[in-house]
Design an enzyme around this catalytic site. Sequence first.
Site, PDB file in Angstrom:
ATOM      1  N   THR A   1       0.793  -1.139   0.048  1.00  0.00           N
ATOM      2  CA  THR A   1       0.015  -0.063  -0.027  1.00  0.00           C
ATOM      3  C   THR A   1       0.785   1.198  -0.100  1.00  0.00           C
ATOM      4  O   THR A   1       0.766   2.004  -0.579  1.00  0.00           O
ATOM      5  CB  THR A   1      -0.852  -0.056   1.318  1.00  0.00           C
ATOM      6  OG1 THR A   1      -1.588  -1.151   1.155  1.00  0.00           O
ATOM      7  CG2 THR A   1      -1.988   1.123   1.306  1.00  0.00           C
TER       8      THR A   1
ATOM      9  N   LYS B   1       5.810   2.305  12.696  1.00  0.00           N
ATOM     10  CA  LYS B   1       5.916   2.750  13.984  1.00  0.00           C
ATOM     11  C   LYS B   1       6.156   1.609  15.045  1.00  0.00           C
ATOM     12  O   LYS B   1       6.636   1.846  16.099  1.00  0.00           O
ATOM     13  CB  LYS B   1       4.275   3.019  14.457  1.00  0.00           C
ATOM     14  CG  LYS B   1       3.111   2.173  14.239  1.00  0.00           C
ATOM     15  CD  LYS B   1       2.573   2.241  12.890  1.00  0.00           C
ATOM     16  CE  LYS B   1       1.645   1.144  12.757  1.00  0.00           C
ATOM     17  NZ  LYS B   1       0.959   1.385  11.473  1.00  0.00           N
TER      18      LYS B   1
ATOM     19  N   GLY C   1      -0.026   8.846   9.586  1.00  0.00           N
ATOM     20  CA  GLY C   1       0.164   8.992   8.119  1.00  0.00           C
ATOM     21  C   GLY C   1       0.315  10.096   7.215  1.00  0.00           C
ATOM     22  O   GLY C   1       1.524  10.486   7.389  1.00  0.00           O
TER      23      GLY C   1
ATOM     24  N   ASP D   1      -1.509  -0.479  18.522  1.00  0.00           N
ATOM     25  CA  ASP D   1      -0.801   0.497  17.494  1.00  0.00           C
ATOM     26  C   ASP D   1      -0.964   1.940  17.750  1.00  0.00           C
ATOM     27  O   ASP D   1       0.185   2.629  17.548  1.00  0.00           O
ATOM     28  CB  ASP D   1      -1.849   0.383  16.182  1.00  0.00           C
ATOM     29  CG  ASP D   1      -1.686   1.244  14.972  1.00  0.00           C
ATOM     30  OD1 ASP D   1      -0.434   1.064  14.457  1.00  0.00           O
ATOM     31  OD2 ASP D   1      -2.261   2.328  14.917  1.00  0.00           O
TER      32      ASP D   1
ATOM     33  N   LYS E   1       2.368   4.569  18.562  1.00  0.00           N
ATOM     34  CA  LYS E   1       2.388   5.977  18.059  1.00  0.00           C
ATOM     35  C   LYS E   1       2.552   6.925  19.382  1.00  0.00           C
ATOM     36  O   LYS E   1       3.449   7.877  18.906  1.00  0.00           O
ATOM     37  CB  LYS E   1       1.037   6.172  17.205  1.00  0.00           C
ATOM     38  CG  LYS E   1       1.135   5.528  15.910  1.00  0.00           C
ATOM     39  CD  LYS E   1      -0.193   5.389  15.355  1.00  0.00           C
ATOM     40  CE  LYS E   1      -0.316   4.571  14.033  1.00  0.00           C
ATOM     41  NZ  LYS E   1      -1.414   4.367  13.347  1.00  0.00           N
TER      42      LYS E   1
HETATM   43  P1  NAP Z   1       1.643  -3.809   2.833  1.00  0.00           P
HETATM   44  O1  NAP Z   1       0.675  -3.428   1.916  1.00  0.00           O
HETATM   45  O2  NAP Z   1       1.382  -5.245   3.423  1.00  0.00           O
HETATM   46  O3  NAP Z   1       2.937  -4.177   1.991  1.00  0.00           O
HETATM   47  C1  NAP Z   1       4.257  -4.743   2.556  1.00  0.00           C
HETATM   48  C2  NAP Z   1       5.112  -4.783   1.423  1.00  0.00           C
HETATM   49  O4  NAP Z   1       6.285  -5.135   1.993  1.00  0.00           O
HETATM   50  C3  NAP Z   1       4.804  -6.033   0.496  1.00  0.00           C
HETATM   51  O5  NAP Z   1       5.297  -5.314  -0.892  1.00  0.00           O
HETATM   52  C4  NAP Z   1       5.332  -7.311   0.626  1.00  0.00           C
HETATM   53  O6  NAP Z   1       5.970  -7.710  -0.245  1.00  0.00           O
HETATM   54  C5  NAP Z   1       6.747  -6.428   1.297  1.00  0.00           C
HETATM   55  N1  NAP Z   1       7.411  -7.322   2.502  1.00  0.00           N
HETATM   56  C6  NAP Z   1       6.876  -7.594   3.569  1.00  0.00           C
HETATM   57  N2  NAP Z   1       7.824  -8.165   4.179  1.00  0.00           N
HETATM   58  C7  NAP Z   1       8.715  -8.611   3.475  1.00  0.00           C
HETATM   59  C8  NAP Z   1       9.902  -9.277   3.612  1.00  0.00           C
HETATM   60  N3  NAP Z   1      10.385 -10.158   4.610  1.00  0.00           N
HETATM   61  N4  NAP Z   1      10.794  -9.177   2.552  1.00  0.00           N
HETATM   62  C9  NAP Z   1      10.501  -8.789   1.401  1.00  0.00           C
HETATM   63  N5  NAP Z   1       9.572  -7.921   1.235  1.00  0.00           N
HETATM   64  C10 NAP Z   1       8.576  -7.842   2.204  1.00  0.00           C
HETATM   65  O7  NAP Z   1       2.117  -2.893   4.238  1.00  0.00           O
HETATM   66  P2  NAP Z   1       1.628  -1.374   4.101  1.00  0.00           P
HETATM   67  O8  NAP Z   1       0.305  -1.203   4.300  1.00  0.00           O
HETATM   68  O9  NAP Z   1       2.282  -0.857   2.606  1.00  0.00           O
HETATM   69  O10 NAP Z   1       2.552  -1.083   5.243  1.00  0.00           O
HETATM   70  C11 NAP Z   1       4.024  -0.770   5.066  1.00  0.00           C
HETATM   71  C12 NAP Z   1       4.461  -0.061   6.458  1.00  0.00           C
HETATM   72  O11 NAP Z   1       4.000   1.068   6.539  1.00  0.00           O
HETATM   73  C13 NAP Z   1       4.019  -0.722   7.944  1.00  0.00           C
HETATM   74  O12 NAP Z   1       5.428  -0.655   8.653  1.00  0.00           O
HETATM   75  C14 NAP Z   1       2.947   0.084   8.243  1.00  0.00           C
HETATM   76  O13 NAP Z   1       2.670  -0.080   9.743  1.00  0.00           O
HETATM   77  C15 NAP Z   1       3.253   1.405   7.763  1.00  0.00           C
HETATM   78  N6  NAP Z   1       2.034   2.243   7.558  1.00  0.00           N
HETATM   79  C16 NAP Z   1       1.302   2.064   6.872  1.00  0.00           C
HETATM   80  C17 NAP Z   1       0.009   2.818   6.512  1.00  0.00           C
HETATM   81  C18 NAP Z   1      -0.955   2.386   5.734  1.00  0.00           C
HETATM   82  O14 NAP Z   1      -1.850   3.294   5.511  1.00  0.00           O
HETATM   83  N7  NAP Z   1      -0.830   1.224   5.122  1.00  0.00           N
HETATM   84  C19 NAP Z   1       0.368   4.107   7.195  1.00  0.00           C
HETATM   85  C20 NAP Z   1       1.294   4.347   8.105  1.00  0.00           C
HETATM   86  C21 NAP Z   1       2.257   3.291   8.228  1.00  0.00           C
HETATM   87  P3  NAP Z   1       4.901  -9.344  -0.784  1.00  0.00           P
HETATM   88  O15 NAP Z   1       3.711  -8.690  -1.390  1.00  0.00           O
HETATM   89  O16 NAP Z   1       5.845  -9.865  -2.040  1.00  0.00           O
HETATM   90  O17 NAP Z   1       4.896 -10.284   0.596  1.00  0.00           O
HETATM   91  N1  HSE Z   2      -3.776   0.394  10.956  1.00  0.00           N
HETATM   92  C1  HSE Z   2      -3.601   1.777  11.338  1.00  0.00           C
HETATM   93  C2  HSE Z   2      -4.791   2.739  11.721  1.00  0.00           C
HETATM   94  C3  HSE Z   2      -2.803   2.322   9.773  1.00  0.00           C
HETATM   95  O1  HSE Z   2      -5.839   2.096  11.450  1.00  0.00           O
HETATM   96  O2  HSE Z   2      -4.554   3.919  12.015  1.00  0.00           O
HETATM   97  C4  HSE Z   2      -2.038   3.630   9.992  1.00  0.00           C
HETATM   98  O3  HSE Z   2      -1.061   3.315  10.932  1.00  0.00           O
END
Ligand code: NAP
Ligand code: HSE
Length: 432
Positions: free
Chosen positions: A13, A105, A134, A201, A205
């Site tokens: 994402t 985080k 975010g 979570d 934060k």
């Molecule tokens: P996500 O959609 O699950 O994406 C994770 C990505 O990392 C995928 O491309 C996955 O590849 C890859 N990956 C995970 N573990 C791996 C490993 N061991 N080796 C190689 N590739 C790996 O996660 P996300 O929502 O983007 O979140 C990413 C980070 O941002 C997290 O720390 C989350 O807490 C933080 N975050 C997210 C949001 C949000 O809105 N989503 C907001 C703030 C912070 P594969 O698909 O090939 O497994």
């Molecule tokens: N799961 C988290 C939330 C994503 O709902 O705020 C952003 O860190």
Amino acid sequence: MKEISIGLLGLGTVGSGVVKIIENHQDKLMHQVGCPVKVKKVLVRDIKKYSENGFQASLLTTDVDEILNDPEIDIIVEVMGGIEQTREYLLQAFHNKKHVVTANKDLMALHGGELLKTASENNCDLFFEASVAGGIPILRSITEGLSSDKIVNIMGIVNGTTNFILTKMSQNGAAYEEVLKQAQELGFAEADPTSDVEGLDAARKMVILATLGFSMEVNLEDVSVQGITGVTEEDIQYGKQLGYTMKLIGIAKLDGDKVEVSVQPTFLADTHPLASVQNEYNAVYVCGEAVGETMFYGPGAGSLPTATSIVADLVAVMKNIRSGVNGISNIAPQYPKQLKTADEMFSKYFLRLHVADEAGVFAKITSLFAEHGISFEKILQLPVVKREVAEIVLVTHHASKQAYEDVLVQLNDLSSVKQIKSSYRVERGSIQ
Ligand code: NAP
Ligand code: HSE
């Protein structure tokens, strides 16, 4: 300056949002940092999955060393999540003199101190704006915008999933399970939403916010955490009758040299600035001694909002590269941490009881509170709920956590108290 090359760990994402913003904002980036910026390599687990979705296969790798050991890569963007393995990768990145931007985080709350120290020792930057709320630039607002002030209170709606659930329960009377499923489908919730709904979570934060806001090293075990799984539709409706909105609130307060940090479902007075923050939106309310009340509002999650914060961090790293000052903004906490004890933490409380419907019960309850020096701000008289059981809702004036918890223990021992149905912290509408 030569071209800046970025190694991306993760293309989910957030990672895909980072790629989009870098591609779409080349002119702006060039203008800000004075050179082209490109993503050179991306770590994923499954190359086929991403190349079939249109991502250039030659940029993908499953071997992290192709990124960490590539001398041409200047900055690592970590958006893969996870803790132990990711910590190892980032430590290796710093030893290889690469700067890091992360949205993680979980990692920063647990290992932020170690990572920041290692980054500085290697003259590297470590920025993590996207890890809290975010798309809201809250960390930079605290560390730069409010750097001249003494911050004394940080209250945040920092988890979008729980805010979405509580908003829908409150507005439509929707069932908890049904709204949680919706939050998962909309992509706010973590893969395993336990850390959202149990408050972990938000607690992570708040560790980051309190550490930066008060310049003392707050740890996860210093935070008292309660999630929203016990919140009922009935509680929300009683709160409404009393002029309160239910929110999962992270609270970090500094009194003198002592700090308290907690996350819990909280009844906010409807006049509180955070009470109007709806759905998956986040907001952080920050009070400084000089500035007074401030509030920062926006999307707390999502691909492009979160990527916006990451690319802003990238710009900061690139400007530091240009000025040759990397690693010096990772300022270590200034003050030793001192935690408040339960008799130094004050709040109002909402309490809902089922009691025997007989004469003298209310007097017994009120005298128990009086013995502990707690008086009431509001009392809700309710009809008998079932044969011989009456319901009482009380809101206390400010009381110490210790005194309130002592009363709860003694209420449990009263035979006329059938059940403590619910108990929540209450926060009023302006600076305390
Ligand atoms: P996500 O959609 O699950 O994406 C994770 C990505 O990392 C995928 O491309 C996955 O590849 C890859 N990956 C995970 N573990 C791996 C490993 N061991 N080796 C190689 N590739 C790996 O996660 P996300 O929502 O983007 O979140 C990413 C980070 O941002 C997290 O720390 C989350 O807490 C933080 N975050 C997210 C949001 C949000 O809105 N989503 C907001 C703030 C912070 P594969 O698909 O090939 O497994
Ligand atoms: N799961 C988290 C939330 C994503 O709902 O705020 C952003 O860190």
